[in-house]
Design an enzyme around this catalytic site. Structure first.
Site, PDB file in Angstrom:
ATOM      1  N   ARG A 294     -75.820 -37.296  71.388  1.00 14.60           N
ATOM      2  CA  ARG A 294     -75.836 -36.607  72.679  1.00 14.60           C
ATOM      3  C   ARG A 294     -74.413 -36.589  73.230  1.00 14.60           C
ATOM      4  NH1 ARG A 294     -79.839 -34.553  71.388  1.00 14.60           N
ATOM      5  NH2 ARG A 294     -81.877 -34.478  72.444  1.00 14.60           N
ATOM      6  N   GLU A 323     -72.708 -29.911  78.224  1.00 15.16           N
ATOM      7  CA  GLU A 323     -73.387 -28.846  77.495  1.00 15.16           C
ATOM      8  C   GLU A 323     -74.296 -28.028  78.423  1.00 15.16           C
ATOM      9  OE1 GLU A 323     -75.989 -28.826  73.420  1.00 15.16           O
ATOM     10  OE2 GLU A 323     -74.481 -30.393  73.640  1.00 15.16           O
ATOM     11  N   HIS A 341     -74.082 -27.341  68.718  1.00 15.74           N
ATOM     12  CA  HIS A 341     -75.330 -28.104  68.725  1.00 15.74           C
ATOM     13  C   HIS A 341     -76.352 -27.494  67.753  1.00 15.74           C
ATOM     14  CE1 HIS A 341     -78.021 -30.885  71.391  1.00 15.74           C
ATOM     15  NE2 HIS A 341     -78.332 -30.981  70.096  1.00 15.74           N
TER      16      HIS A 341
END
Length: 376
Positions: A294, A323, A341
């Protein structure tokens, strides 16, 4: 079971991702309701009215992202009392308030283990790129359109503070270079170096297998020793791992020996900014960092500072602190490999993870009442 009494599942998110054959397999047992979030207010209104008798939510890709996750008290209070389970195709569950769901008796099930190999493949790609500076060389080649010039500017005209090689035309003055240097940095082989893996679940173990094939020494962070089943998953037998592997009980201990640090641990209050200015200083000089976990695991400003100073030689990132936006300073650097991602993004993983949502829901609603991938 007749159609009129089929339990209702709310498919929350971008439904076109789901293979129609998967939907057909469950339509005879469940009534499937499609809904893509527009606003938090509309979602709350629908949960309190037309969705007030759903028994499950299958969070298709992007699900609660438009409303910042399932944390808002008004949104949590709007969840129907009939709701038994929320199933997500992701591994990470930081979008959800676990304590609040548990208090309401709602099972949260993820898709741990489904996408491990695909995420591990991306981690391997980022690790190799961090060692061989492939993004830097590729950008240089695209700029100069000449292999000799591309290698020359990376070695002779590399600005470490900016993370870029010169775009100046050097065809008239270039020298022949081999391509084993990036400025003052060596392009090292990963063989024989220490890979420190933070998070040793199914994804971490899949990464370990791949990096071990490169000849790296595998170190990992885990509170307890590996079980025999975990060792078998690595390819070992009994209590004997298939390759040299060293456990660390603290992040600081692992950081001190990691030439390559790979982050794949879940995001919690304890792991947020686990890599920061202090812990970056613990890493060996010219270390590499890869993050497929993450984004907020890393303090990105500290990461950029370490790249500019040369404390870190390179990095590979698939996730970002803010993000979907990325730090402009990262986007400008060619010594960092950036991916949007896509760690688990293969069609096979997508469909398997989505079907896993239905399996978890069926287990809870029509089966034992327990989800095979329950996280609360």
């Amino acid at each position: 079971m007749t159609a009129s009494v089929r339990p209702k599942i709310l498919l929350l998110g971008v439904v076109h991702f789901i293979d129609k054959d998967i939907l057909k397999r469950y339509e005879s047992e469940f009534e499937l309701i499609n809904y893509d979030i527009t606003t938090k207010e509309d979602l709350i209104s629908k949960l309190e009215t037309e969705f007030n008798d759903i028994v499950a939510i299958a969070t298709v890709w992007f699900s609660f992202v438009p409303v910042g996750g399932l944390h808002d008290e008004k949104l949590l209070n709007a969840l129907p009392k009939t709701l038994k389970v929320i199933a997500t195709p992701t591994v990470g569950v930081d979008l959800y308030n676990l304590d609040a769901l548990t208090k309401r008796g709602i099972v949260l099930a993820n898709s741990a283990g489904i996408t491990s190999d695909d995420v591990a493949d991306i981690a391997l790609h980022l690790s190799l790129s961090a060692y061989r500076f492939t993004s830097l060389f590729e950008n240089s080649l695209r700029t100069h359109r000449n292999t000799l010039s591309a290698r020359y500017v990376v070695e002779d005209q590399f600005d470490k503070a900016a993370g870029r090689a010169s775009s100046e035309d050097v065809s008239a003055k270039r020298k022949m270079v081999y391509g084993h240097l990036v400025g003052n940095y060596k392009v090292d082989s990963p063989k024989g170096q220490v890979a420190g893996i933070v998070g040793f679940g199914s994804i971490g173990r899949a990464i370990a297998k791949r990096l071990a094939v490169l000849g790296m020494k595998i170190h990992y962070l885990k509170r307890s020793p590996l079980t025999e089943s975990e060792i078998e998953e690595l390819g070992g037998t009994g209590s004997t791992p298939p390759f040299e592997i060293t456990r660390h009980e603290t992040f600081d201990s692992l950081a001190k020996v990691s030439n390559l640090l790979v982050l794949v641990v879940p995001l919690t209050s304890d792991t947020r900014h686990i890599l920061n200015e202090r812990t970056i200083a613990l890493l060996p000089d010219a270390a590499r960092v890869v993050n497929v976990g993450r984004g907020p695991l890393i303090d990105q400003k500290a990461l950029i500072k370490a790249l500019e100073s040369g404390k870190l030689s390179s990095a590979g990132l698939d996730v970002y602190e803010q993000e979907p936006l990325i730090e402009p300073a990262l986007a400008e650097r060619h010594d960092v490999t950036l991916l949007p991602h896509i760690g688990s993004c293969t069609d096979e993983s997508a469909q398997a993870a989505l079907e896993n949502c239905f399996v978890n829901i069926k287990d809870v609603v029509l089966g034992s009442g327990k989800a095979r991938n329950s996280v609360n």
